[in-house]
Design an enzyme around this catalytic site. Sequence first.
Site, PDB file in Angstrom:
ATOM      1  N   LEU A 124       6.645   3.155   1.483  1.00  0.00           N
ATOM      2  CA  LEU A 124       7.569   2.023   1.584  1.00  0.00           C
ATOM      3  C   LEU A 124       8.637   2.254   2.651  1.00  0.00           C
ATOM      4  O   LEU A 124       9.138   3.361   2.823  1.00  0.00           O
ATOM      5  CB  LEU A 124       8.246   1.780   0.226  1.00  0.00           C
ATOM      6  CG  LEU A 124       7.303   1.437  -0.930  1.00  0.00           C
ATOM      7  CD1 LEU A 124       8.119   1.108  -2.195  1.00  0.00           C
ATOM      8  CD2 LEU A 124       6.371   0.274  -0.591  1.00  0.00           C
ATOM      9  N   LYS A 144       5.107  -9.961   9.349  1.00  0.00           N
ATOM     10  CA  LYS A 144       4.539  -8.908  10.209  1.00  0.00           C
ATOM     11  C   LYS A 144       3.011  -8.992  10.218  1.00  0.00           C
ATOM     12  O   LYS A 144       2.372  -8.794  11.243  1.00  0.00           O
ATOM     13  CB  LYS A 144       5.016  -7.554   9.663  1.00  0.00           C
ATOM     14  CG  LYS A 144       4.142  -6.362   9.917  1.00  0.00           C
ATOM     15  CD  LYS A 144       4.485  -5.727  11.214  1.00  0.00           C
ATOM     16  CE  LYS A 144       3.715  -4.442  11.489  1.00  0.00           C
ATOM     17  NZ  LYS A 144       2.641  -4.088  10.608  1.00  0.00           N
ATOM     18  N   HIS A 180       9.038  -3.447   3.492  1.00  0.00           N
ATOM     19  CA  HIS A 180       8.615  -3.657   2.107  1.00  0.00           C
ATOM     20  C   HIS A 180       9.828  -3.975   1.214  1.00  0.00           C
ATOM     21  O   HIS A 180       9.784  -4.847   0.361  1.00  0.00           O
ATOM     22  CB  HIS A 180       7.969  -2.391   1.531  1.00  0.00           C
ATOM     23  CG  HIS A 180       6.738  -1.929   2.243  1.00  0.00           C
ATOM     24  ND1 HIS A 180       6.686  -0.745   2.936  1.00  0.00           N
ATOM     25  CD2 HIS A 180       5.500  -2.471   2.342  1.00  0.00           C
ATOM     26  CE1 HIS A 180       5.473  -0.575   3.431  1.00  0.00           C
ATOM     27  NE2 HIS A 180       4.726  -1.604   3.098  1.00  0.00           N
ATOM     28  N   MET A 227       0.844  -1.203   0.000  1.00  0.00           N
ATOM     29  CA  MET A 227       0.000   0.000   0.000  1.00  0.00           C
ATOM     30  C   MET A 227       0.878   1.252   0.000  1.00  0.00           C
ATOM     31  O   MET A 227       0.406   2.349   0.318  1.00  0.00           O
ATOM     32  CB  MET A 227      -0.937  -0.006   1.206  1.00  0.00           C
ATOM     33  CG  MET A 227      -1.891  -1.209   1.183  1.00  0.00           C
ATOM     34  SD  MET A 227      -3.410  -0.948   2.115  1.00  0.00           S
ATOM     35  CE  MET A 227      -2.769  -0.633   3.738  1.00  0.00           C
TER      36      MET A 227
END
Length: 283
Positions: free
Chosen positions: A33, A150, A37, A30
């Site tokens: 970053l 996570k 990510h 989403m």
Amino acid sequence: MRTVRSVADLRAALAGPRRDGRTIGLVPTMGALHQGHLSLVRRARADTDVVVVSLFVNPAQFAPTEDLAAYPRDEARDAELAEKAGADLLFAPPVDEVYPPGFATTVRVGGVSEPLEGAQRGASHFDGVATVVTKLLNMAGPDVAYFGQKDAQQAAVVRRVVRDLDLPVRIEVCPTVREPDGLAMSSRNAYLTADERARAVALKHALDAARAAVEQGERDAAAVASAAAAPMRALDVEPEYLALVDPESFLPVDSIDRDVLVAVAARVGKARLIDNATIRRAR
Ligand code: AMP
């Protein structure tokens, strides 16, 4: 790295490499970053020939009371970071490319999506996740898609969809990347004030305390949970849940006689934070 915004352009960009037998890796995000990510992007770079990062703040997985409008967005910065980490394509579609007028289909996963995050955020959260991930997998057609531990329950929901709908993709779940003090990296950490940032480490302290209790021989799940709650109280962070569950079904366990996932969620200021750790069965 190229940015594409339509499904047609994404498929056109991938058609040649696919025809040549090159493998495709997809990292759904989403945006906003961070190193969590980027660890997925680097892993995709190492494993596959063409790396696609998708950047889409999915309205369907936010409840009306949640932070959709406030969610951090900075596409230019994300593009730079994704490229540096090895992405070949950034897929950043507008909302109506993903949800065209008349959109009426939902992918709903039973069972694993119901407790913990499903109970706290409502069933629509994982409906939104399962639907958008199914769509992104169909849009890009990757050989491998990468997710973070996570969001352990999300990864379990995705694995379930892929198995149940026979989606031709391998799902890889990569370790949680943390700040030096242990806080799990999250786009939502940006909401924390300095004081809240200091208290946010409470979630990691809870996971560490749970592990320490098990290492000291505790086998009763309620006793382990209670040991885990102590450091949260000390930092004045109230858990939304602090649960010992089976890592596949996410159903509660009574005793630590197998691998167990400790999962925690808590609100710290405006940020709703989650974290988890696997405690391996003592052998
Ligand atoms: P998000 O943009 O928050 O939807 O996350 C996109 C992907 O990155 C998901 O698969 C997350 O589980 C993963 N991710 C988020 N934070 C971390 C982290 N700290 N470490 C590893 N992966 C992460």
